[in-house]
Write an enzyme that holds these catalytic residues in place. Structure first.
Site, PDB file in Angstrom:
ATOM      1  N   GLU A  83       4.293 -10.920  20.661  1.00  0.00           N
ATOM      2  CA  GLU A  83       4.258  -9.460  20.378  1.00  0.00           C
ATOM      3  C   GLU A  83       3.596  -8.619  21.301  1.00  0.00           C
ATOM      4  OE1 GLU A  83       1.811  -8.116  17.180  1.00  0.00           O
ATOM      5  OE2 GLU A  83       1.592 -10.104  16.453  1.00  0.00           O
ATOM      6  N   CYS A 120       3.254 -12.096  14.275  1.00  0.00           N
ATOM      7  CA  CYS A 120       2.763 -13.537  14.575  1.00  0.00           C
ATOM      8  C   CYS A 120       3.530 -14.695  14.188  1.00  0.00           C
ATOM      9  CB  CYS A 120       1.410 -13.631  14.069  1.00  0.00           C
ATOM     10  SG  CYS A 120       0.435 -12.266  14.203  1.00  0.00           S
ATOM     11  N   HIS A 244      -1.698 -18.831   9.166  1.00  0.00           N
ATOM     12  CA  HIS A 244      -1.691 -18.013  10.193  1.00  0.00           C
ATOM     13  C   HIS A 244      -3.364 -17.469  10.080  1.00  0.00           C
ATOM     14  CE1 HIS A 244      -1.851 -14.721  12.707  1.00  0.00           C
ATOM     15  NE2 HIS A 244      -1.580 -13.832  11.686  1.00  0.00           N
ATOM     16  N   LYS A 253      -8.873 -15.756   1.550  1.00  0.00           N
ATOM     17  CA  LYS A 253      -8.231 -15.357   0.586  1.00  0.00           C
ATOM     18  C   LYS A 253      -7.077 -15.751   0.023  1.00  0.00           C
ATOM     19  CE  LYS A 253      -9.758 -10.719   2.357  1.00  0.00           C
ATOM     20  NZ  LYS A 253     -10.872 -10.497   1.496  1.00  0.00           N
TER      21      LYS A 253
HETATM   22  N1  CAA Z   1     -22.294  -9.997   5.215  1.00  0.00           N
HETATM   23  C1  CAA Z   1     -21.390 -10.988   4.749  1.00  0.00           C
HETATM   24  N2  CAA Z   1     -20.188  -9.939   4.684  1.00  0.00           N
HETATM   25  C2  CAA Z   1     -19.805  -8.829   4.947  1.00  0.00           C
HETATM   26  C3  CAA Z   1     -20.777  -8.097   5.408  1.00  0.00           C
HETATM   27  C4  CAA Z   1     -22.114  -8.538   5.682  1.00  0.00           C
HETATM   28  N3  CAA Z   1     -23.082  -7.993   6.136  1.00  0.00           N
HETATM   29  N4  CAA Z   1     -20.502  -6.935   5.676  1.00  0.00           N
HETATM   30  C5  CAA Z   1     -19.061  -6.893   5.490  1.00  0.00           C
HETATM   31  N5  CAA Z   1     -18.719  -8.167   4.891  1.00  0.00           N
HETATM   32  C6  CAA Z   1     -17.613  -8.546   4.528  1.00  0.00           C
HETATM   33  C7  CAA Z   1     -16.634  -7.632   3.773  1.00  0.00           C
HETATM   34  O1  CAA Z   1     -16.978  -7.992   2.327  1.00  0.00           O
HETATM   35  C8  CAA Z   1     -15.349  -8.194   3.801  1.00  0.00           C
HETATM   36  O2  CAA Z   1     -14.986  -9.261   3.345  1.00  0.00           O
HETATM   37  P1  CAA Z   1     -13.984  -8.899   1.869  1.00  0.00           P
HETATM   38  O3  CAA Z   1     -12.626  -8.567   2.630  1.00  0.00           O
HETATM   39  O4  CAA Z   1     -13.729 -10.754   1.692  1.00  0.00           O
HETATM   40  O5  CAA Z   1     -14.422  -8.379   0.922  1.00  0.00           O
HETATM   41  C9  CAA Z   1     -15.226  -8.666   5.463  1.00  0.00           C
HETATM   42  O6  CAA Z   1     -16.424  -8.683   5.653  1.00  0.00           O
HETATM   43  C10 CAA Z   1     -14.510  -7.378   6.456  1.00  0.00           C
HETATM   44  O7  CAA Z   1     -15.582  -6.316   5.944  1.00  0.00           O
HETATM   45  P2  CAA Z   1     -14.712  -4.850   5.986  1.00  0.00           P
HETATM   46  O8  CAA Z   1     -13.478  -5.156   5.211  1.00  0.00           O
HETATM   47  O9  CAA Z   1     -15.614  -3.965   5.631  1.00  0.00           O
HETATM   48  O10 CAA Z   1     -14.170  -4.669   7.473  1.00  0.00           O
HETATM   49  P3  CAA Z   1     -13.342  -3.631   8.056  1.00  0.00           P
HETATM   50  O11 CAA Z   1     -13.388  -2.420   7.558  1.00  0.00           O
HETATM   51  O12 CAA Z   1     -13.852  -3.484   9.434  1.00  0.00           O
HETATM   52  O13 CAA Z   1     -11.820  -4.051   8.056  1.00  0.00           O
HETATM   53  C11 CAA Z   1      -9.947  -5.717   8.621  1.00  0.00           C
HETATM   54  C12 CAA Z   1     -11.283  -5.769   8.220  1.00  0.00           C
HETATM   55  C13 CAA Z   1      -9.257  -4.868   7.597  1.00  0.00           C
HETATM   56  C14 CAA Z   1      -9.489  -7.368   8.639  1.00  0.00           C
HETATM   57  C15 CAA Z   1      -9.713  -5.277  10.087  1.00  0.00           C
HETATM   58  O14 CAA Z   1     -10.374  -5.844  11.035  1.00  0.00           O
HETATM   59  C16 CAA Z   1      -8.415  -4.994  10.406  1.00  0.00           C
HETATM   60  O15 CAA Z   1      -7.650  -3.866  10.402  1.00  0.00           O
HETATM   61  N6  CAA Z   1      -7.919  -6.154  11.196  1.00  0.00           N
HETATM   62  C17 CAA Z   1      -6.497  -6.173  11.875  1.00  0.00           C
HETATM   63  C18 CAA Z   1      -5.512  -6.114  10.787  1.00  0.00           C
HETATM   64  C19 CAA Z   1      -5.573  -7.828  10.232  1.00  0.00           C
HETATM   65  O16 CAA Z   1      -5.948  -8.628  10.939  1.00  0.00           O
HETATM   66  N7  CAA Z   1      -4.819  -7.954   9.128  1.00  0.00           N
HETATM   67  C20 CAA Z   1      -4.663  -9.502   8.284  1.00  0.00           C
HETATM   68  C21 CAA Z   1      -3.374  -9.563   7.799  1.00  0.00           C
HETATM   69  S1  CAA Z   1      -2.021  -8.878   8.900  1.00  0.00           S
HETATM   70  C22 CAA Z   1      -2.004 -10.357   9.965  1.00  0.00           C
HETATM   71  O17 CAA Z   1      -2.132 -11.394   9.537  1.00  0.00           O
HETATM   72  C23 CAA Z   1      -1.178 -10.348  11.222  1.00  0.00           C
HETATM   73  C24 CAA Z   1      -2.062 -10.091  12.314  1.00  0.00           C
HETATM   74  O18 CAA Z   1      -2.181 -11.217  12.813  1.00  0.00           O
HETATM   75  C25 CAA Z   1      -2.626  -8.889  12.698  1.00  0.00           C
END
Ligand code: CAA
Length: 440
Positions: A83, A120, A244, A253
């Site tokens: 991609e 992906c 994946h 999850k």
């Molecule tokens: N100690 C332990 N855990 C902590 C922590 C700490 N100090 N601080 C945060 N966390 C945890 C949070 O609780 C969260 O876990 P949960 O979801 O289980 O609650 C995790 O760490 C991530 O924290 P945030 O949600 O606050 O992180 P974020 O706002 O920066 O966003 C994300 C995370 C949404 C994955 C972001 O990185 C993102 O947008 N990633 C790209 C999109 C993606 O990968 N999506 C996945 C599905 S789509 C897909 O699979 C296709 C692909 O390849 C992209």
């Protein structure tokens, strides 16, 4: 019926790495445990100045061809799943073939070449295409080269920046494979979704939180569709379940949902009901906030039970070991998860021949595929021959400033000049957009 599946695998990681808790988190003002515990990542791979999706794909394929003693005549089809393509006309497989033809006698003029795009999941779709081509009897004794190659970059400052990565997985698909056999046991969950898009743009527009929900919804549908073909699944039926892995926290999850689904109607469900209660049922709409909260609490309790922890430690955790060190490889990611699982089995000395894997692939946009694989007799020789550790260990460790320079270099709109951090070592190198890549 002849068995068809993956005969050999090789990987190529981008030659740079970014230490997420040590280098990235402090610059972003984040707690390092957000990366190590929350997302489940230690490092991301990045391409050096002279690497791109073509060179990483060609280098993985070359490594595979050398190890298996293959020549172009053995390959009747080259499919690249990506991609991150930069050419809207020529498929990346033509560039890869151009590289490989520099080092082999003979050419790939006889080979059907293409490029698969569905985020992906395209790597798994290319495997399916190769399987169908061979099963249809159109391969004339040849195998298919399937290459999943991506540079997963997000705009700087986007939440996705934490989950970047770069690398390629090359797979050789044949009759009587040495690694895993594919089958007709597969199911899909597919819907038009807009949480992760790149309409004529390199970096995704992404609603990260929603993308997680879409992944889970499509995966659940795919599992149901799979079961309509293969019958009900049981957690103990599969030695490993590679998903994946955009980041390992995503798989955490998905795994608990998959487990809950698979224990339906089994004695495990009854035993757990005595421990944590019944699965909450919606009284009104499933979107109701109270119901959603009750489900979250139930799933948290489920993932805390000994039965679940034991299953997770055996079937899921080992699939994440390489991803933790390289980040998201998009199309290659689920294939790294399978590789991680089989490396774990080899380390533990488990006899995997004839055992089953349940593979969960996913692509944004969105589609999930669940399929079953059977491990082939020669799997352990194949796994022991693949060099993963030394590739990971030899990566150059970037400072934050260097990371930003690398990001700019690989930004298609900037393409800044950059002195490489490593030296090419008998590999294909990228020498400017649209020009033939050379081996140095
Ligand atoms: N100690 C332990 N855990 C902590 C922590 C700490 N100090 N601080 C945060 N966390 C945890 C949070 O609780 C969260 O876990 P949960 O979801 O289980 O609650 C995790 O760490 C991530 O924290 P945030 O949600 O606050 O992180 P974020 O706002 O920066 O966003 C994300 C995370 C949404 C994955 C972001 O990185 C993102 O947008 N990633 C790209 C999109 C993606 O990968 N999506 C996945 C599905 S789509 C897909 O699979 C296709 C692909 O390849 C992209």
């Amino acid at each position: 019926m002849t068995a068809v599946g993956i005969d050999a695998v090789e990987i190529w990681t981008g030659k740079l790495k970014l230490d997420l808790p040590g280098t990235f988190a402090p610059e972003k003002g984040d707690d390092p445990e957000k990366y190590t515990k929350g997302l489940g990542l230690n490092n991301s791979s990045f391409p050096d100045a002279y690497e791109d999706i073509v060179t990483m794909g060609a280098n993985a394929a070359h490594r595979l061809m050398e190890r298996k003693g293959l020549s172009p005549d053995d390959i009747g089809r080259i499919d690249v799943a990506t991609e991150s393509a930069f050419d809207n006309s020529k498929p990346v497989s033509t560039y890869v073939a151009g590289c490989l033809e520099q080092v082999y006698d003979g050419d790939f003029h006889h080979a059907n070449k293409g490029e698969r795009k569905f985020a992906c999941i395209a790597g798994t779709q290319s495997l399916d295409d190769a399987y169908n081509w061979i099963k249809a009897g159109r391969n004339r004794g040849r195998g298919a080269l399937v290459i999943a190659t991506d540079t997963a970059l997000y705009a700087r400052g986007d939440a996705g920046e934490a989950t970047q990565g770069a690398g390629a997985v090359a797979m050789y698909v044949t009759e009587d494979p040495d690694l895993v056999e594919l089958s007709t046991h597969q199911g899909y969950g597919s819907a038009d979704e807009t949480d992760f898009l790149k309409p004529n743009q390199q970096f995704p527009s992404v609603d990260g939180k929603r993308s997680i929900q879409v992944y889970l919804a499509r995966m659940r549908e795919a599992l149901e569709d799979f079961e309509s073909v293969a019958g009900a699944s049981h957690p103990d039926q599969y030695e490993y379940i590679p998903f994946h892995t955009p980041f390992p926290g995503m798989v955490r999850k998905a795994a608990v949902l998959g487990y809950r689904h698979m224990i339906r109607g089994t004695p495990i469900e009854e035993e757990l009901a005595a421990e944590i209660g019944e699965l909450p049922r919606p009284e009104g709409f499933a979107e109701d906030e109270d119901y959603q909260e009750a489900i979250r609490e139930y799933m948290d309790a489920l993932s805390d039970t000994d039965a679940y922890r034991e299953w997770y430690a055996e079937a899921i955790e080992p699939t994440l070991s390489v991803s933790r060190e390289v980040g998201n490889w998009y199309t290659g990611s689920v294939h790294l998860a399978r590789l991680s699982a089989l490396r774990d089995a080899a380390e533990k000395g488990t006899d995997m021949a004839g055992k089953k894997l349940l593979v969960g692939s996913y692509g944004s946009g969105a589609q999930a595929e669940i399929h079953a694989e059977t491990v082939a007799d020669e799997w352990d020789e194949e796994i022991e021959a693949i060099d993963v550790e030394s590739q990971l260990d030899r990566r150059y460790d970037l400072s934050f400033e260097e990371y930003e320079e690398v990001h700019d270099r690989h930004n298609h709109e900037k393409q800044t000049e950059l002195e490489p951090f490593t030296t090419p070592d008998g590999e294909f190198v990228f020498d400017g957009w649209g020009r033939m890549n050379e081996r140095k």
